[in-house]
Write a protein that holds these residues in place. Structure first.
Motif, PDB file in Angstrom:
ATOM      1  N   ARG A   1       0.827  -1.205   0.000  1.00  0.00           N
ATOM      2  CA  ARG A   1       0.000   0.000   0.000  1.00  0.00           C
ATOM      3  C   ARG A   1       0.863   1.257   0.000  1.00  0.00           C
ATOM      4  O   ARG A   1       0.597   2.213  -0.748  1.00  0.00           O
ATOM      5  CB  ARG A   1      -0.906  -0.037   1.225  1.00  0.00           C
TER       6      ARG A   1
ATOM      7  N   VAL B   1      -7.473 -10.288  -2.341  1.00  0.00           N
ATOM      8  CA  VAL B   1      -6.988  -9.803  -1.054  1.00  0.00           C
ATOM      9  C   VAL B   1      -5.709 -10.556  -0.715  1.00  0.00           C
ATOM     10  O   VAL B   1      -5.553 -11.737  -1.046  1.00  0.00           O
ATOM     11  CB  VAL B   1      -8.062  -9.995   0.047  1.00  0.00           C
TER      12      VAL B   1
ATOM     13  N   VAL C   1     -14.727 -10.413   0.102  1.00  0.00           N
ATOM     14  CA  VAL C   1     -14.441  -8.977   0.059  1.00  0.00           C
ATOM     15  C   VAL C   1     -15.742  -8.228  -0.173  1.00  0.00           C
ATOM     16  O   VAL C   1     -16.483  -8.529  -1.120  1.00  0.00           O
ATOM     17  CB  VAL C   1     -13.416  -8.661  -1.056  1.00  0.00           C
TER      18      VAL C   1
ATOM     19  N   ASN D   1     -14.863  -2.114   1.714  1.00  0.00           N
ATOM     20  CA  ASN D   1     -13.467  -2.414   2.058  1.00  0.00           C
ATOM     21  C   ASN D   1     -13.349  -3.187   3.372  1.00  0.00           C
ATOM     22  O   ASN D   1     -12.403  -2.993   4.134  1.00  0.00           O
ATOM     23  CB  ASN D   1     -12.632  -1.141   2.119  1.00  0.00           C
ATOM     24  N   GLU D   2     -14.303  -4.047   3.632  1.00  0.00           N
ATOM     25  CA  GLU D   2     -14.211  -4.984   4.741  1.00  0.00           C
ATOM     26  C   GLU D   2     -14.082  -6.400   4.173  1.00  0.00           C
ATOM     27  O   GLU D   2     -14.595  -6.689   3.077  1.00  0.00           O
ATOM     28  CB  GLU D   2     -15.430  -4.894   5.652  1.00  0.00           C
TER      29      GLU D   2
ATOM     30  N   HIS E   1     -11.530  -4.764   8.772  1.00  0.00           N
ATOM     31  CA  HIS E   1     -11.309  -3.694   7.807  1.00  0.00           C
ATOM     32  C   HIS E   1     -10.023  -3.955   7.037  1.00  0.00           C
ATOM     33  O   HIS E   1      -9.181  -4.768   7.447  1.00  0.00           O
ATOM     34  CB  HIS E   1     -11.231  -2.338   8.512  1.00  0.00           C
ATOM     35  N   ASP E   2      -9.876  -3.272   5.941  1.00  0.00           N
ATOM     36  CA  ASP E   2      -8.651  -3.383   5.153  1.00  0.00           C
ATOM     37  C   ASP E   2      -7.471  -2.909   5.987  1.00  0.00           C
ATOM     38  O   ASP E   2      -7.412  -1.757   6.420  1.00  0.00           O
ATOM     39  CB  ASP E   2      -8.782  -2.533   3.886  1.00  0.00           C
TER      40      ASP E   2
ATOM     41  N   ARG F   1      -5.306  -7.350   3.387  1.00  0.00           N
ATOM     42  CA  ARG F   1      -5.017  -6.134   2.614  1.00  0.00           C
ATOM     43  C   ARG F   1      -5.636  -6.310   1.223  1.00  0.00           C
ATOM     44  O   ARG F   1      -5.221  -7.188   0.464  1.00  0.00           O
ATOM     45  CB  ARG F   1      -3.516  -5.871   2.522  1.00  0.00           C
ATOM     46  N   ILE F   2      -6.624  -5.472   0.936  1.00  0.00           N
ATOM     47  CA  ILE F   2      -7.361  -5.599  -0.322  1.00  0.00           C
ATOM     48  C   ILE F   2      -6.492  -5.099  -1.468  1.00  0.00           C
ATOM     49  O   ILE F   2      -6.027  -3.957  -1.457  1.00  0.00           O
ATOM     50  CB  ILE F   2      -8.686  -4.824  -0.256  1.00  0.00           C
TER      51      ILE F   2
ATOM     52  N   ASN G   1     -10.761  -4.360  -5.535  1.00  0.00           N
ATOM     53  CA  ASN G   1     -12.163  -4.486  -5.151  1.00  0.00           C
ATOM     54  C   ASN G   1     -13.021  -4.102  -6.359  1.00  0.00           C
ATOM     55  O   ASN G   1     -12.530  -3.595  -7.366  1.00  0.00           O
ATOM     56  CB  ASN G   1     -12.487  -3.602  -3.945  1.00  0.00           C
TER      57      ASN G   1
END
Length: 607
Positions: free
Chosen positions: A109, A335, A460, A464-465, A504-505, A558-559, A562
């Motif tokens: 990220r 993810v 997913v 973003n959860e 959450h992400d 960690r997405i 999406n």
């Protein structure tokens, strides 16, 4: 003067004091490091904890503190950097992402954010490329540049203006060609009762400048009743056609062909178009079922080799298929799951006492075993054997084992990922088959997976959860005594946990508390004498085994990708009636001039 008894205890007291001071020191360093992290001094706190962990690598609390402290620091820095980036403070955001990469050099990220910040300098060039593509009629290229701009800077004014221009062009080109154009932009009012239909169309032709051509099979005595106010010419024509079960075909911008609503006439007059859709994510057979179910299209073909769908239908049906496939042909979310599994095992063995012989034997003069009574003559001490030999056992063992696995898994949405870290233990089984020459024994080998087995299934969500179903099993196998048939049974000790959680992400969840305690005691002593309190140690030996193990699981999703946001206008659109499928532009406003009277058709009223 110090007695010998106190002198013997002094080393043990010093050792216990050193252990206690070491424990207090480790706990103090851990608390100081966590305090620095809480104050925002993330690098200093993590460095302090890591230095303490190097000196005490088997300290479970320090291991957990380092893992949780690093996760907490990374999340706090990422949140602050994202906030700076949203406020266009790119220098502060670049510094925050740099601190994240100092703690986690492989953080995707932060790496992606740094790359995007470095590309923001070229954002004006991307906007210019998008505007040039739009002027050339390349909507796909313009939209691609627009998305790149808004991905780098969601609040960029030039990018937002480019998106509005693209949406405007798309709305203008959404209608089929040719388009009906009238010389009147103002609404009309019609009041007819049981009037001849062709007479009404003649009035509309004079008022709006339209040409109407009628099919030869239309009945000349068709009548219509209509009372409408302030409507468009196109809507008035559509209402008249619906009353009398008629259809229209746009010949050019001011000519309409009117024909009866019958299957044969529809085949004769309705224009069909052919379109090939290149699909990227959705399977072609799935798209085929979608088109056939929703649009009732019959002339459709799929090519599984190219993953394409080709259909032949009306322009309205093709445009609806385009909208359907655009909303469904999306890449499956993915993810990355960062998993850390740590097993801390402690064992202590204490063996203390005297081992006395429990077996006596007599040998011959040649040193062989006695087989007859005559060989017992002349027994002396040299012919008598004892087993085992007398031993004084003073033994204490302490073992600490830390098993740490840190797999990183990338998995698609709703797909299961499996990890196995361990061994495949062979299990031998024997089968006896009777025969004329005696039983025939055949052996077969099967393998049992033991060790660490982890199964995760993520889901997913659009907010973003990530919902994760986790199944963890830690096992070990121990072979037992073979059976008479030759089969080797295996004893398998397992510990497993199954749970479902929603994170959450970037959120980290630690699952702990899978503790196992084993206590065992064994002894070898002389009957009666070994049971005397205090003196029993002189007539036997005792062995105490104590073991404890704990399993800790840490998981962080960690997405990577999406589903994209889709506006309501893309997900909802009119599709006509059950018998007539068409897309109508219902959002075009009607311009009314209050200073001039409305153009009204003559009124035909019959009692």
């Amino acid at each position: 003067m110090i007695s010998s008894r106190h002198c013997n205890k002094a080393p043990y007291l010093m050792l216990a004091l050193c252990v206690a001071l070491a424990g207090c020191g480790t706990s103090g360093v851990r608390k100081d490091g966590q305090a620095l992290i809480a104050e925002g001094q993330y690098e200093a706190g993590i460095s302090m904890l890591e230095e303490a962990l190097k000196e005490n690598p088997r300290d479970t609390e320090l291991n957990i503190a380092v893992i949780q402290g690093r996760r907490q620091s990374v999340e706090a820095l990422l949140t602050q950097a994202d906030s700076d980036r949203s406020r266009h403070d790119f220098q502060g955001a670049r510094m925050g992402y740099g601190r994240v990469l100092t703690l986690e050099p492989n953080n995707r990220r932060a790496q992606e954010a740094v790359r995007q910040i470095e590309q923001i300098g070229n954002i004006n060039e991307r906007v210019a490329l998008g505007q040039a593509a739009l002027r050339q009629g390349d909507l796909f290229g313009a939209e691609r540049h627009m998305r790149e701009v808004l991905l780098l800077d969601p609040q960029n004014q030039d990018g937002l203006a480019l998106r509005k221009d693209i949406e405007l062009v798309q709305s203008r080109t959404a209608q089929p060609n040719p388009q009906l154009r009238t010389k009147m932009e103002r609404p009309v009012t019609l009041e007819f009762r049981d009037a001849n239909l062709k007479t009404i169309f003649e009035v509309l032709s004079q008022v709006a400048g339209l040409n109407f051509i009628f099919d030869k099979d239309m009945r000349p005595d068709m009548k219509a009743t209509i009372f409408v106010r302030d409507v468009r010419i196109e809507d008035a024509v559509a209402l008249l056609l619906e009353q009398n079960q008629l259809h229209q075909k746009v010949v050019n911008d001011n000519t309409l062909l009117i024909y009866p609503d019958s299957p044969q006439k529809t085949k004769d007059y309705q224009e069909l178009v052919m379109r090939t859709f290149y699909l990227t994510s959705i399977d072609s057979n799935t798209a085929l079922n979608l088109v056939k179910t929703m649009l009732k299209t019959r002339d459709v073909f799929v090519d599984e080799r190219l993953n394409t769908l080709t259909m032949r239908d009306t322009p309205d049906a093709v445009r609806m298929a385009e909208k359907l496939l655009q909303s469904q042909d999306q890449s499956n979310p993915e993810v990355v799951l960062e998993v850390e599994v740590m097993e801390v095992a402690r064992s202590r063995i204490l063996e203390l006492g005297l081992q006395w012989p429990n077996t006596f034997g007599v040998l011959t003069e040649d040193g062989k075993s006695v087989e007859t009574l005559d060989q017992l003559r002349g027994i002396d001490s040299s012919r008598i054997t004892i087993s085992p030999s007398p031993q004084a056992k003073i033994n204490a063992q302490d073992n600490d084992i830390n098993t740490l696995a840190s797999p990183v898994i990338r998995v698609s949405n709703r797909e299961q990922a499996r990890i196995h870290i361990g061994q495949r233990v062979p299990i031998v089984s024997a089968t006896s088959v009777p025969s004329t020459q005696g039983p025939v024994i055949t052996e077969s080998i099967t393998y049992l997976d033991v060790g660490l087995k982890l199964e995760v299934t993520p889901v997913v969500h659009l907010n973003n959860e990530v919902a994760i179903k986790v199944s963890l099993e830690v096992s070990n196998a121990k072979p037992l005594e073979p059976t008479r048939q030759g089969t080797i049974p295996v004893q398998v000790d397992t510990r497993n946990a199954q749970t479902s959680l929603r994170l959450h992400d970037g959120e980290t969840q630690v699952l702990a508390g899978l503790v196992r305690n084993d206590d065992g005691a064994s002894g070898n002593k002389i009957p009666l004498l070994g049971d005397i309190p205090g003196l029993g140690r002189l007539f036997g030996s005792n062995r105490n085994d104590k073991s404890q193990s704990e399993l800790v699981l840490s998981i962080t999703p960690r997405i990577v990708r999406n589903l994209p946001y889709q506006s309501p206008s893309d997900m909802e659109f009119p599709s006509g009636t059950e018998t007539s499928m068409q897309i109508r532009n219902l959002n075009r406003p009607i311009e009314v001039d209050d200073e001039q009277p409305l153009a009204a058709a003559p009124t035909a009223v019959r009692p």
